[in-house]
Design a protein around this motif. Structure first.
Motif, short mmCIF file in Angstrom:
data_model
loop_
_atom_site.label_atom_id
_atom_site.label_comp_id
_atom_site.label_asym_id
_atom_site.label_seq_id
_atom_site.Cartn_x
_atom_site.Cartn_y
_atom_site.Cartn_z
N LEU A 244 54.86 43.37 127.99
CA LEU A 244 55.86 42.69 128.68
C LEU A 244 55.79 42.41 129.98
O LEU A 244 56.49 41.89 130.64
CB LEU A 244 56.87 43.13 128.22
N ALA A 245 55.07 43.35 130.75
CA ALA A 245 54.65 43.30 132.25
C ALA A 245 53.79 42.33 132.86
O ALA A 245 53.70 41.90 133.85
CB ALA A 245 54.09 44.62 132.74
N ALA A 246 52.85 41.72 131.66
CA ALA A 246 51.98 40.73 132.19
C ALA A 246 52.72 39.38 132.55
O ALA A 246 53.59 39.09 131.95
CB ALA A 246 50.81 40.13 130.74
N GLU A 247 52.10 38.96 133.64
CA GLU A 247 52.75 37.68 134.39
C GLU A 247 52.86 36.49 133.39
O GLU A 247 53.74 35.63 133.44
CB GLU A 247 52.04 37.45 135.62
N ASP A 248 51.52 36.44 132.72
CA ASP A 248 51.70 35.22 131.66
C ASP A 248 52.16 35.42 130.32
O ASP A 248 51.83 34.69 129.59
CB ASP A 248 50.11 35.02 131.51
N SER A 249 52.66 36.53 130.15
CA SER A 249 53.34 36.82 128.74
C SER A 249 54.80 36.40 128.62
O SER A 249 55.95 37.00 129.30
CB SER A 249 53.50 38.27 128.58
N ALA A 250 55.19 35.28 128.18
CA ALA A 250 56.43 34.91 127.59
C ALA A 250 56.64 34.99 126.26
O ALA A 250 57.86 34.91 125.81
CB ALA A 250 56.60 33.47 128.05
N ALA A 251 55.71 35.65 125.52
CA ALA A 251 55.75 36.13 124.10
C ALA A 251 56.46 37.23 123.99
O ALA A 251 56.41 38.19 124.40
CB ALA A 251 54.45 36.04 123.56
N PRO A 252 57.40 37.20 122.76
CA PRO A 252 57.96 38.30 122.38
C PRO A 252 57.13 39.51 121.79
O PRO A 252 56.13 39.31 121.28
CB PRO A 252 59.09 37.97 121.11
N CYS A 253 57.75 40.57 121.91
CA CYS A 253 57.00 42.06 121.46
C CYS A 253 58.00 42.50 120.36
O CYS A 253 59.18 42.81 120.64
CB CYS A 253 56.56 42.81 122.47
N LEU A 254 57.52 42.81 119.05
CA LEU A 254 58.13 43.13 118.06
C LEU A 254 57.67 44.79 117.59
O LEU A 254 56.09 44.75 117.26
CB LEU A 254 58.27 42.43 117.00
N ARG B 139 62.82 54.20 123.39
CA ARG B 139 61.77 53.84 124.38
C ARG B 139 61.35 52.50 124.53
O ARG B 139 61.25 51.77 125.75
CB ARG B 139 60.74 54.60 123.93
N VAL B 140 61.11 51.99 123.33
CA VAL B 140 60.36 50.51 123.46
C VAL B 140 61.60 49.52 123.62
O VAL B 140 61.44 48.24 124.34
CB VAL B 140 59.61 50.08 122.02
N SER B 141 62.64 49.73 123.31
CA SER B 141 63.82 48.92 123.26
C SER B 141 64.14 48.77 125.01
O SER B 141 64.43 47.63 125.35
CB SER B 141 65.23 49.25 122.58
N ALA B 142 64.27 49.83 125.43
CA ALA B 142 64.52 49.81 126.69
C ALA B 142 63.61 49.18 127.81
O ALA B 142 63.79 49.04 128.78
CB ALA B 142 64.54 51.60 127.12
N ARG B 143 62.28 48.91 127.05
CA ARG B 143 61.41 48.24 127.77
C ARG B 143 61.45 46.64 127.59
O ARG B 143 60.42 45.87 128.00
CB ARG B 143 60.12 48.76 127.65
#
Length: 139
Positions: free
Chosen positions: A95-105, A116-120
């Motif tokens: 999620l910190a990657a500049e080119d990442s607009a993709a969701p993370c599940l 922890r992961v929801s907070a990020r």
């Protein structure tokens, strides 16, 4: 970049009382082998294809050295860290990657990890979202 689905291997395997504790590596292997369908079709409201990362630890860590099926990457937690920490690190980096607009599940039922992961910024679903019935059941 494709959406990312991170699977908490120990938590998902542990959610099915099928004797997994007798052979944790084999149980993790069964889980890994159903994940290509997730990579192709997606999960929850994420339409496929998606990138799938299975995080394993402890006695199942050897799975990371085996060839993985198409669409699935297996990552072993460090011997000094936990699977939860490895998952948080993956979420943070993704999620910190500049080119990442993709969701993370993230797939887990672990309350602490969910927080922890929801907070990020990751979304979370429980193990029942996966096609993982345990041994002997049709997949």
């Amino acid at each position: 970049m494709r959406p990312l689905v991170i699977v908490d291997g120990a938590n998902v395997v542990g959610s099915v009382p099928d004797g997994w504790w007798h052979d944790r590596l084999a149980a993790a292997r069964r889980l890994r082998d159903v994940l290509p369908s997730v990579a192709a079709e997606g999960l929850a409201d994420l339409r496929g294809p998606v990138e799938v990362v299975l995080v394993v630890e402890g006695a199942a860590a050897g799975l990371a050295a085996e060839p993985a099926p198409a669409g699935v990457r297996v990552v072993a937690a460090s011997k000094t860290g936990s699977g939860d920490d490895a998952i948080v690190d993956l979420v943070t980096a993704t999620l910190a990657a500049e080119d990442s607009a993709a969701p993370c599940l993230v797939v887990t039922a672990d309350r602490g990890l969910r927080e922890r992961v929801s907070a990020r910024g990751a979304r979370v679903v429980g193990p029942r979202a996966l096609p993982y019935p345990g041994p002997g059941a049709p997949v």
